[in-house]
Design an enzyme around this catalytic site. Structure first.
Site, short mmCIF file in Angstrom:
data_model
loop_
_atom_site.label_atom_id
_atom_site.label_comp_id
_atom_site.label_asym_id
_atom_site.label_seq_id
_atom_site.Cartn_x
_atom_site.Cartn_y
_atom_site.Cartn_z
NE ARG A 175 -0.52 1.95 5.03
CZ ARG A 175 0.49 1.15 4.64
NH1 ARG A 175 1.46 1.61 3.90
NH2 ARG A 175 0.52 -0.12 5.01
CG ASP A 211 15.27 -1.31 4.39
OD1 ASP A 211 16.30 -0.66 4.59
OD2 ASP A 211 14.75 -2.00 5.28
CD GLU A 223 8.31 -1.04 -3.31
OE1 GLU A 223 7.52 -0.28 -2.70
OE2 GLU A 223 8.65 -2.14 -2.86
CE LYS A 269 -3.11 -2.42 3.17
NZ LYS A 269 -3.45 -2.52 4.61
N GLY A 270 2.16 1.06 0.34
CA GLY A 270 3.03 2.19 0.62
C GLY A 270 3.18 3.20 -0.51
CE LYS A 294 15.03 3.07 5.45
NZ LYS A 294 14.55 2.14 6.51
P1 IMP Z 1 13.10 -4.31 1.36
O1 IMP Z 1 12.66 -5.63 0.84
O2 IMP Z 1 13.98 -4.45 2.59
O3 IMP Z 1 13.75 -3.43 0.32
O4 IMP Z 1 11.81 -3.59 1.91
C1 IMP Z 1 10.97 -2.90 1.10
C2 IMP Z 1 9.65 -2.59 1.76
O5 IMP Z 1 9.74 -2.50 3.18
C3 IMP Z 1 9.18 -1.23 1.30
O6 IMP Z 1 8.40 -1.34 0.13
C4 IMP Z 1 8.40 -0.72 2.50
O7 IMP Z 1 7.06 -1.14 2.40
C5 IMP Z 1 9.06 -1.39 3.68
N1 IMP Z 1 10.03 -0.48 4.35
C6 IMP Z 1 11.39 -0.53 4.30
N2 IMP Z 1 11.95 0.47 4.99
C7 IMP Z 1 10.92 1.19 5.49
C8 IMP Z 1 10.84 2.39 6.31
O8 IMP Z 1 11.84 3.02 6.70
N3 IMP Z 1 9.59 2.82 6.60
C9 IMP Z 1 8.46 2.19 6.18
N4 IMP Z 1 8.48 1.09 5.42
C10 IMP Z 1 9.70 0.59 5.08
MG MG Z 2 6.30 -1.31 0.05
#
Ligand code: IMP
Ligand code: MG
Length: 179
Positions: free
Chosen positions: A164, A102, A98, A42-43, A130
């Protein structure tokens, strides 16, 4: 809600200016390509709706929903599709939208998944990145802002489904998620 934020990292005005910039770039890069913009729920929903209004060329939209973090702040690396896209992406130019990259594991999974359906091209547009947290090599084609290793919320991003609806990106106080 505001009391849970230790610092505003990206203001509403900065977000809106960046969205216009990204929209112009995409309009330029995709003229004649009729792309499908795929929002990762949903982000990315607030970012995506603002972004498509700043794009001046014809496009389609679609939505993909994945299993999330739960209420934790760390990616499990294990991803499950909760709602698939409706479009046939074979031979189409797709842009994945996206909220934040992260570890990059979620994005990697999505790209591999879409690859199996043979689109003409796949590009990624992320509001936030990040870079210090990446655990896999990635190419992000359009990036809004780079952030450090803090946990951020607002403008679509949540912690335990909250925050959100903040119009800016803020750092969540550690005491909120270390409780
Ligand atoms: P990844 O698989 O570690 O890259 O995570 C990606 C998903 O984790 C993103 O699409 C976000 O939904 C969530 N996410 C990662 N870091 C944050 C943050 O700092 N705040 C909120 N959601 C995050
Ligand atoms: Mg996300």
């Amino acid at each position: 809600m505001k009391n849970d934020i230790s610092k505003i990292l990206v203001s509403e005005a900065e977000i809106q200016a960046k969205v216009q910039e990204l929209g112009s770039l995409i309009s330029h890069d995709y003229s004649e390509k009729y792309p499908i913009i795929i929002c990762i729920l949903k982000g990315a929903v607030l970012f995506m709706t603002d972004l498509i209004m700043s794009i001046s060329i014809p496009l389609e939209i679609d939505f993909l929903s994945l299993s999330s973090y739960g209420d934790s702040t760390k990616s499990s690396g294990v991803v499950k599709i909760k709602k698939d896209i409706d479009s046939d992406i074979q031979g189409r130019h797709i842009i994945i939208v996206e909220d934040i990259v992260d570890s990059g594991l979620t994005l990697k999974y999505i790209q591999n998944y879409f690859d199996q359906h043979h689109p003409a091209s796949i590009k990624v547009c992320a509001l936030l990145d990040k870079p210090a947290a990446h655990k896999t090599d990635l190419k992000i084609d359009y990036i809004g802002f780079e952030v450090g290793n803090e946990f951020v919320v607002g403008y679509g991003l949540d912690y335990a489904q909250k925050y959100r609806n903040l119009p800016y990106i803020g750092i969540l106080k550690e005491e909120i998620y270390r409780k």
